[in-house]
Scaffold this active site. Sequence first.
Site, PDB file in Angstrom:
ATOM      1  N   LYS A  28       0.843  -1.205   0.000  1.00  0.00           N
ATOM      2  CA  LYS A  28       0.000   0.000   0.000  1.00  0.00           C
ATOM      3  C   LYS A  28       0.881   1.261   0.000  1.00  0.00           C
ATOM      4  O   LYS A  28       2.080   1.189   0.300  1.00  0.00           O
ATOM      5  CB  LYS A  28      -0.921  -0.034   1.222  1.00  0.00           C
ATOM      6  CG  LYS A  28      -1.973  -1.156   1.156  1.00  0.00           C
ATOM      7  CD  LYS A  28      -2.812  -1.218   2.434  1.00  0.00           C
ATOM      8  CE  LYS A  28      -3.914  -2.250   2.344  1.00  0.00           C
ATOM      9  NZ  LYS A  28      -4.666  -2.388   3.621  1.00  0.00           N
ATOM     10  N   TYR A  68     -12.076  -2.905  -3.750  1.00  0.00           N
ATOM     11  CA  TYR A  68     -12.644  -3.101  -2.409  1.00  0.00           C
ATOM     12  C   TYR A  68     -14.169  -3.159  -2.462  1.00  0.00           C
ATOM     13  O   TYR A  68     -14.831  -2.687  -1.542  1.00  0.00           O
ATOM     14  CB  TYR A  68     -12.181  -1.968  -1.483  1.00  0.00           C
ATOM     15  CG  TYR A  68     -10.787  -2.142  -0.913  1.00  0.00           C
ATOM     16  CD1 TYR A  68     -10.410  -3.313  -0.251  1.00  0.00           C
ATOM     17  CD2 TYR A  68      -9.842  -1.126  -1.010  1.00  0.00           C
ATOM     18  CE1 TYR A  68      -9.131  -3.473   0.284  1.00  0.00           C
ATOM     19  CE2 TYR A  68      -8.545  -1.282  -0.473  1.00  0.00           C
ATOM     20  CZ  TYR A  68      -8.218  -2.461   0.173  1.00  0.00           C
ATOM     21  OH  TYR A  68      -6.951  -2.611   0.704  1.00  0.00           O
ATOM     22  N   PHE A  76     -15.787   2.410   7.437  1.00  0.00           N
ATOM     23  CA  PHE A  76     -14.382   2.767   7.209  1.00  0.00           C
ATOM     24  C   PHE A  76     -14.042   2.932   5.721  1.00  0.00           C
ATOM     25  O   PHE A  76     -12.924   3.283   5.377  1.00  0.00           O
ATOM     26  CB  PHE A  76     -13.438   1.740   7.847  1.00  0.00           C
ATOM     27  CG  PHE A  76     -13.554   0.339   7.290  1.00  0.00           C
ATOM     28  CD1 PHE A  76     -12.853  -0.033   6.150  1.00  0.00           C
ATOM     29  CD2 PHE A  76     -14.362  -0.611   7.909  1.00  0.00           C
ATOM     30  CE1 PHE A  76     -12.952  -1.311   5.627  1.00  0.00           C
ATOM     31  CE2 PHE A  76     -14.473  -1.902   7.394  1.00  0.00           C
ATOM     32  CZ  PHE A  76     -13.773  -2.247   6.249  1.00  0.00           C
ATOM     33  N   ARG A 104      -1.163 -15.090   3.239  1.00  0.00           N
ATOM     34  CA  ARG A 104      -1.849 -14.489   4.403  1.00  0.00           C
ATOM     35  C   ARG A 104      -1.082 -14.814   5.689  1.00  0.00           C
ATOM     36  O   ARG A 104      -1.022 -13.995   6.601  1.00  0.00           O
ATOM     37  CB  ARG A 104      -3.292 -14.997   4.513  1.00  0.00           C
ATOM     38  CG  ARG A 104      -4.219 -14.526   3.417  1.00  0.00           C
ATOM     39  CD  ARG A 104      -4.568 -13.055   3.476  1.00  0.00           C
ATOM     40  NE  ARG A 104      -5.346 -12.651   4.608  1.00  0.00           N
ATOM     41  CZ  ARG A 104      -6.168 -11.595   4.637  1.00  0.00           C
ATOM     42  NH1 ARG A 104      -6.317 -10.836   3.561  1.00  0.00           N
ATOM     43  NH2 ARG A 104      -6.804 -11.267   5.721  1.00  0.00           N
ATOM     44  N   ARG A 121       2.837  -7.532   8.960  1.00  0.00           N
ATOM     45  CA  ARG A 121       2.052  -6.532   9.699  1.00  0.00           C
ATOM     46  C   ARG A 121       2.448  -6.464  11.172  1.00  0.00           C
ATOM     47  O   ARG A 121       2.277  -5.423  11.815  1.00  0.00           O
ATOM     48  CB  ARG A 121       0.561  -6.823   9.546  1.00  0.00           C
ATOM     49  CG  ARG A 121       0.019  -6.466   8.162  1.00  0.00           C
ATOM     50  CD  ARG A 121      -1.372  -7.030   7.960  1.00  0.00           C
ATOM     51  NE  ARG A 121      -2.032  -6.552   6.753  1.00  0.00           N
ATOM     52  CZ  ARG A 121      -3.161  -7.076   6.299  1.00  0.00           C
ATOM     53  NH1 ARG A 121      -3.745  -8.086   6.929  1.00  0.00           N
ATOM     54  NH2 ARG A 121      -3.714  -6.593   5.195  1.00  0.00           N
ATOM     55  N   ASN A 141      -1.995  -0.858   7.572  1.00  0.00           N
ATOM     56  CA  ASN A 141      -1.400  -2.188   7.764  1.00  0.00           C
ATOM     57  C   ASN A 141      -0.507  -2.602   6.590  1.00  0.00           C
ATOM     58  O   ASN A 141      -0.263  -3.785   6.379  1.00  0.00           O
ATOM     59  CB  ASN A 141      -2.492  -3.222   8.047  1.00  0.00           C
ATOM     60  CG  ASN A 141      -3.533  -3.275   6.953  1.00  0.00           C
ATOM     61  OD1 ASN A 141      -3.363  -2.666   5.898  1.00  0.00           O
ATOM     62  ND2 ASN A 141      -4.607  -4.000   7.178  1.00  0.00           N
ATOM     63  N   HIS A 144      -1.866  -5.371   1.200  1.00  0.00           N
ATOM     64  CA  HIS A 144      -3.108  -6.101   0.915  1.00  0.00           C
ATOM     65  C   HIS A 144      -2.722  -7.489   0.424  1.00  0.00           C
ATOM     66  O   HIS A 144      -1.749  -7.640  -0.310  1.00  0.00           O
ATOM     67  CB  HIS A 144      -3.918  -5.392  -0.178  1.00  0.00           C
ATOM     68  CG  HIS A 144      -4.997  -6.252  -0.732  1.00  0.00           C
ATOM     69  ND1 HIS A 144      -6.222  -6.395  -0.114  1.00  0.00           N
ATOM     70  CD2 HIS A 144      -5.035  -7.077  -1.821  1.00  0.00           C
ATOM     71  CE1 HIS A 144      -6.965  -7.251  -0.804  1.00  0.00           C
ATOM     72  NE2 HIS A 144      -6.257  -7.685  -1.845  1.00  0.00           N
ATOM     73  N   GLU A 155      -9.301 -10.468  -8.200  1.00  0.00           N
ATOM     74  CA  GLU A 155      -8.368  -9.346  -8.051  1.00  0.00           C
ATOM     75  C   GLU A 155      -7.249  -9.386  -9.099  1.00  0.00           C
ATOM     76  O   GLU A 155      -6.860  -8.352  -9.634  1.00  0.00           O
ATOM     77  CB  GLU A 155      -7.769  -9.352  -6.643  1.00  0.00           C
ATOM     78  CG  GLU A 155      -8.802  -8.994  -5.578  1.00  0.00           C
ATOM     79  CD  GLU A 155      -8.280  -9.100  -4.155  1.00  0.00           C
ATOM     80  OE1 GLU A 155      -9.037  -8.766  -3.232  1.00  0.00           O
ATOM     81  OE2 GLU A 155      -7.121  -9.527  -3.943  1.00  0.00           O
TER      82      GLU A 155
HETATM   83  P1  ADP Z   1      -7.497  -7.542   4.964  1.00  0.00           P
HETATM   84  O1  ADP Z   1      -6.726  -6.435   4.287  1.00  0.00           O
HETATM   85  O2  ADP Z   1      -6.711  -8.194   6.061  1.00  0.00           O
HETATM   86  O3  ADP Z   1      -8.070  -8.556   3.994  1.00  0.00           O
HETATM   87  P2  ADP Z   1     -10.208  -6.498   5.195  1.00  0.00           P
HETATM   88  O4  ADP Z   1     -10.464  -7.074   3.839  1.00  0.00           O
HETATM   89  O5  ADP Z   1     -11.189  -6.856   6.276  1.00  0.00           O
HETATM   90  O6  ADP Z   1      -8.745  -6.848   5.717  1.00  0.00           O
HETATM   91  O7  ADP Z   1     -10.186  -4.896   5.090  1.00  0.00           O
HETATM   92  C1  ADP Z   1      -9.544  -4.249   4.013  1.00  0.00           C
HETATM   93  C2  ADP Z   1      -8.725  -3.097   4.548  1.00  0.00           C
HETATM   94  O8  ADP Z   1      -9.601  -2.109   5.101  1.00  0.00           O
HETATM   95  C3  ADP Z   1      -7.789  -3.458   5.705  1.00  0.00           C
HETATM   96  O9  ADP Z   1      -6.566  -3.985   5.270  1.00  0.00           O
HETATM   97  C4  ADP Z   1      -7.629  -2.125   6.396  1.00  0.00           C
HETATM   98  O10 ADP Z   1      -6.664  -1.297   5.751  1.00  0.00           O
HETATM   99  C5  ADP Z   1      -9.007  -1.483   6.224  1.00  0.00           C
HETATM  100  N1  ADP Z   1      -9.896  -1.737   7.374  1.00  0.00           N
HETATM  101  C6  ADP Z   1     -10.537  -2.894   7.664  1.00  0.00           C
HETATM  102  N2  ADP Z   1     -11.283  -2.776   8.778  1.00  0.00           N
HETATM  103  C7  ADP Z   1     -11.130  -1.500   9.220  1.00  0.00           C
HETATM  104  C8  ADP Z   1     -11.654  -0.742  10.322  1.00  0.00           C
HETATM  105  N3  ADP Z   1     -12.491  -1.269  11.208  1.00  0.00           N
HETATM  106  N4  ADP Z   1     -11.240   0.544  10.468  1.00  0.00           N
HETATM  107  C9  ADP Z   1     -10.410   1.110   9.576  1.00  0.00           C
HETATM  108  N5  ADP Z   1      -9.891   0.455   8.503  1.00  0.00           N
HETATM  109  C10 ADP Z   1     -10.235  -0.825   8.315  1.00  0.00           C
HETATM  110 MG    MG Z   2      -9.574  -8.454   2.604  1.00  0.00          MG
END
Ligand code: ADP
Ligand code: MG
Length: 177
Positions: A28, A68, A76, A104, A121, A141, A144, A155
């Site tokens: 990112k 997304y 969020f 992952r 992370r 974090n 992705h 994707e």
């Molecule tokens: P991942 O990236 O681990 O697959 P998710 O798909 O659930 O996680 O979410 C996508 C991205 O959205 C996360 O990597 C993070 O940057 C952001 N995100 C997820 N949940 C939250 C939240 N509760 N508050 C703020 N940002 C969030």
């Molecule tokens: Mg995800």
Amino acid sequence: LNPVKENSKTYKHFNNLTCMENTLVLVKPEGVKRHLIGKIIQRFEDAGLKIIGMKQVWVDNEFSKQHYSEHVGKAFYESLEKYITEGPVIAIVLQGVNAVENVRKVVGESEPKSSPPGTIRGDFAHMSFQHADSKGNPLKNLIHASGNLEEAKKEISLWFKDYELHSYKTMQDYFLE
Ligand code: ADP
Ligand code: MG
């Protein structure tokens, strides 16, 4: 011989029995700006995963909504869109045995606070959901990674054309055969 055609053909011909998978990783904008691209890619190379596609892309709001799509409308999402469009990302397709799950594992949990040491992370961030949400910020974090095989396929076709993915041998293939 058309190498482009040849490569995309090989890429598509995994049979149903194989555990070989392709998955999408994004460094990112935060990871790019913190000069962590090399260290992050190193983690995947160390695990024996093969890079079959890689490029730097600066996505717009429309593209963010496609990538997304499952999060559009969530509380969020707006901050997440701002985060993913604030600078260029590095998009990578990794190939390996159970690549989705293995990537992952190397990446860690969504929340850096809950990610153990040894994960990307967990080692390069420490942010929590609570802190991010209290500020109305995205959860920073760094990275992705596709969450499951179906997501990975969707994707990869969103981010890459077939001709941008390459079929070639690495040292690791000798251990996999
Ligand atoms: P991942 O990236 O681990 O697959 P998710 O798909 O659930 O996680 O979410 C996508 C991205 O959205 C996360 O990597 C993070 O940057 C952001 N995100 C997820 N949940 C939250 C939240 N509760 N508050 C703020 N940002 C969030
Ligand atoms: Mg995800």
